[in-house]
Design a protein around this motif. Structure first.
Motif, short mmCIF file in Angstrom:
data_model
loop_
_atom_site.label_atom_id
_atom_site.label_comp_id
_atom_site.label_asym_id
_atom_site.label_seq_id
_atom_site.Cartn_x
_atom_site.Cartn_y
_atom_site.Cartn_z
N LEU A 136 0.80 -1.22 0.00
CA LEU A 136 0.00 0.00 0.00
C LEU A 136 0.83 1.28 0.00
O LEU A 136 0.58 2.16 -0.82
CB LEU A 136 -0.99 -0.01 1.17
CG LEU A 136 -2.00 1.14 1.19
CD1 LEU A 136 -2.86 1.13 -0.08
CD2 LEU A 136 -2.88 1.03 2.42
N PRO A 137 1.84 1.41 0.88
CA PRO A 137 2.62 2.66 0.82
C PRO A 137 3.30 2.87 -0.52
O PRO A 137 3.36 3.99 -1.02
CB PRO A 137 3.66 2.49 1.93
CG PRO A 137 3.09 1.50 2.85
CD PRO A 137 2.25 0.58 1.99
N VAL A 138 3.79 1.83 -1.13
CA VAL A 138 4.46 1.95 -2.42
C VAL A 138 3.45 2.26 -3.51
O VAL A 138 3.72 3.04 -4.42
CB VAL A 138 5.26 0.67 -2.74
CG1 VAL A 138 5.86 0.73 -4.13
CG2 VAL A 138 6.35 0.48 -1.69
N ALA A 139 2.24 1.70 -3.42
CA ALA A 139 1.20 1.98 -4.41
C ALA A 139 0.73 3.43 -4.29
O ALA A 139 0.47 4.09 -5.29
CB ALA A 139 0.04 1.02 -4.23
N LEU A 140 0.62 3.94 -3.07
CA LEU A 140 0.17 5.31 -2.87
C LEU A 140 1.23 6.32 -3.26
O LEU A 140 0.93 7.39 -3.78
CB LEU A 140 -0.23 5.53 -1.41
CG LEU A 140 -1.48 4.79 -0.95
CD1 LEU A 140 -1.66 4.98 0.55
CD2 LEU A 140 -2.70 5.26 -1.70
N TYR A 141 2.47 6.01 -2.97
CA TYR A 141 3.56 6.89 -3.36
C TYR A 141 4.64 6.03 -4.01
O TYR A 141 5.43 5.41 -3.31
CB TYR A 141 4.14 7.70 -2.20
CG TYR A 141 5.05 8.76 -2.73
CD1 TYR A 141 4.53 9.95 -3.22
CD2 TYR A 141 6.41 8.55 -2.86
CE1 TYR A 141 5.34 10.90 -3.79
CE2 TYR A 141 7.23 9.51 -3.42
CZ TYR A 141 6.68 10.69 -3.88
OH TYR A 141 7.49 11.62 -4.47
N ARG B 155 7.01 21.02 2.38
CA ARG B 155 5.71 20.73 3.01
C ARG B 155 5.00 19.56 2.34
O ARG B 155 4.40 18.72 3.01
CB ARG B 155 4.83 21.97 3.00
CG ARG B 155 5.29 23.02 3.96
CD ARG B 155 4.37 24.21 3.94
NE ARG B 155 4.85 25.22 4.85
CZ ARG B 155 4.07 26.12 5.41
NH1 ARG B 155 2.78 26.15 5.15
NH2 ARG B 155 4.59 27.01 6.23
N LYS B 156 5.02 19.54 1.02
CA LYS B 156 4.36 18.47 0.27
C LYS B 156 4.94 17.11 0.63
O LYS B 156 4.22 16.16 0.91
CB LYS B 156 4.52 18.71 -1.24
CG LYS B 156 3.99 17.59 -2.12
CD LYS B 156 4.32 17.87 -3.59
CE LYS B 156 3.66 16.90 -4.52
NZ LYS B 156 4.32 15.60 -4.58
N SER C 230 3.98 11.58 5.88
CA SER C 230 3.20 11.41 7.11
C SER C 230 1.88 10.71 6.83
O SER C 230 1.45 9.86 7.61
CB SER C 230 2.93 12.77 7.76
OG SER C 230 4.12 13.31 8.26
N ALA C 231 1.23 11.07 5.73
CA ALA C 231 -0.05 10.46 5.40
C ALA C 231 0.08 8.97 5.11
O ALA C 231 -0.81 8.19 5.43
CB ALA C 231 -0.67 11.18 4.19
N ILE C 232 1.20 8.59 4.56
CA ILE C 232 1.39 7.19 4.15
C ILE C 232 2.02 6.35 5.25
O ILE C 232 1.63 5.21 5.46
CB ILE C 232 2.24 7.13 2.86
CG1 ILE C 232 1.47 7.77 1.71
CG2 ILE C 232 2.62 5.69 2.52
CD1 ILE C 232 2.31 8.04 0.49
#
Length: 115
Positions: free
Chosen positions: A12-17, A76-77, A83-85
């Motif tokens: 999931l973290p790799v898929a999201l980012y 910031r981005k 943090s979100a992931i």
């Protein structure tokens, strides 16, 4: 069931980012990967600074405010995405560095268009 949960937590973290510091670029322990990612970011940042320095002074003057705002935006981005992931996880610094590297490389290409 445990296998599905573990696979989800890894994928999931790799898929999201999709741009964390990649294992083929940096391997070893998490600390070694973070150190390697920092070196890759420093290299990308040095390239961006070299391109900036090669811009004509009038272009630098025109772009200076935008460049300063871009630096703040990038930081910031990337912090927010990491943090979100992966808040509190060992992937967080790798995701943040991957983002910083990617954003810096994109900005370098944008600045090169002004040469």
């Amino acid at each position: 069931m445990k296998l599905i949960i573990m696979a989800t937590l890894v994928i999931l973290p790799v898929a999201l980012y999709p741009n964390p510091v990649k294992a083929e670029q940096c391997d070893g322990s998490t600390a070694e990967m973070v150190a390697c990612g920092q070196r890759l970011f420093n290299k990308a940042d040095a390239r961006l600074n070299a391109v900036w320095q090669s811009l004509p002074k009038n272009k630098q003057n025109t772009l200076r405010d935008a460049q300063l705002k871009w630096i703040e935006y990038k930081e910031r981005k990337c912090k927010a995405e990491a943090s979100a992931i992966a808040e509190g996880g060992t992937m967080k610094p790798l995701i943040e560095l991957g983002c910083l590297i990617g954003e810096t490389e994109k900005r370098t290409a944008e600045l090169e268009a002004f040469l």
